[in-house]
Motif scaffolding. Sequence first.
Motif, mmCIF file in Angstrom:
data_model
loop_
_atom_site.group_PDB
_atom_site.id
_atom_site.type_symbol
_atom_site.label_atom_id
_atom_site.label_comp_id
_atom_site.label_asym_id
_atom_site.label_seq_id
_atom_site.Cartn_x
_atom_site.Cartn_y
_atom_site.Cartn_z
ATOM 1 N N ARG A 11 0.832 -1.209 0.000
ATOM 2 C CA ARG A 11 0.000 0.000 0.000
ATOM 3 C C ARG A 11 0.869 1.263 0.000
ATOM 4 N N ILE A 12 1.926 1.234 0.794
ATOM 5 C CA ILE A 12 2.851 2.376 0.846
ATOM 6 C C ILE A 12 3.500 2.569 -0.530
ATOM 7 N N TRP A 13 3.948 1.462 -1.147
ATOM 8 C CA TRP A 13 4.591 1.548 -2.451
ATOM 9 C C TRP A 13 3.629 2.123 -3.497
ATOM 10 N N LYS A 14 2.370 1.643 -3.503
ATOM 11 C CA LYS A 14 1.385 2.150 -4.464
ATOM 12 C C LYS A 14 1.141 3.641 -4.265
ATOM 13 N N ALA A 15 1.045 4.076 -3.016
ATOM 14 C CA ALA A 15 0.840 5.501 -2.732
ATOM 15 C C ALA A 15 2.053 6.314 -3.200
ATOM 16 N N LEU A 16 3.240 5.813 -2.951
ATOM 17 C CA LEU A 16 4.451 6.495 -3.387
ATOM 18 C C LEU A 16 4.504 6.584 -4.910
ATOM 19 N N ARG A 18 1.860 6.531 -6.998
ATOM 20 C CA ARG A 18 0.833 7.480 -7.446
ATOM 21 C C ARG A 18 1.342 8.915 -7.294
ATOM 22 N N PHE A 19 1.964 9.199 -6.154
ATOM 23 C CA PHE A 19 2.529 10.519 -5.910
ATOM 24 C C PHE A 19 3.624 10.828 -6.940
ATOM 25 N N SER A 20 4.516 9.867 -7.171
ATOM 26 C CA SER A 20 5.609 10.050 -8.137
ATOM 27 C C SER A 20 5.071 10.286 -9.538
ATOM 28 N N ARG A 21 4.051 9.510 -9.920
ATOM 29 C CA ARG A 21 3.482 9.676 -11.264
ATOM 30 C C ARG A 21 2.843 11.059 -11.401
ATOM 31 N N GLY A 22 2.189 11.512 -10.350
ATOM 32 C CA GLY A 22 1.615 12.853 -10.378
ATOM 33 C C GLY A 22 2.681 13.924 -10.534
ATOM 34 N N CYS A 23 3.787 13.775 -9.816
ATOM 35 C CA CYS A 23 4.890 14.745 -9.923
ATOM 36 C C CYS A 23 5.495 14.724 -11.317
ATOM 37 N N VAL A 24 5.726 13.535 -11.866
ATOM 38 C CA VAL A 24 6.305 13.419 -13.205
ATOM 39 C C VAL A 24 5.357 14.019 -14.235
ATOM 40 N N ILE A 47 12.876 3.841 -11.189
ATOM 41 C CA ILE A 47 12.816 4.268 -9.782
ATOM 42 C C ILE A 47 13.190 3.103 -8.871
ATOM 43 N N LYS A 48 12.634 1.930 -9.140
ATOM 44 C CA LYS A 48 12.973 0.746 -8.341
ATOM 45 C C LYS A 48 14.455 0.414 -8.473
#
Length: 166
Positions: A11-16, A18-24, A47-48
Amino acid sequence: MGNRFSDFGARIWKALMRFSRGCVTLVARPFSIEITDERWYVLEQFIKFVLIGCSNAVITLLVYYMVLWMRPAWYLFGNALGYVAGIFNSFFWNSRFVFQRSAQAKGTAFWKMLFCYGLTYFLQAGLLVLFVERCGISDVIAPLLTILIATPVNFVLNKLWAFKER
């Protein structure tokens, strides 16, 4: 307990992500670049890969600095020993976390990955000698610079060859 921990981590990874995709997406919008699912998939892999590369860097640098502390003139040996430790860490995590959809057999992927790391090791070692011997950069700072250069090269080699998706 382990399952709840891995669910929490997912869940943490998915949230991170989503946030990263929004920033990009925000950064790409002024340049009229669309972040398609395919582009995002490659960015997420990178990223991974970088996160695993950070753990490799920590392992490599710990070994390097331990050798440097024991024998200051052995900086190339310390770099090689640290790099080998990082390779095993990298294969473990990259085959499970970054390139898990790869069609390569694990043994084949390992040898190809080892070759990619060998190439980037020589790139990194050459840059290390150049930076320390020719440019006069500190042997404490130089490996940090070489890691910044070698990591994107290593990602491309691993993605397009060692863990190539079919």
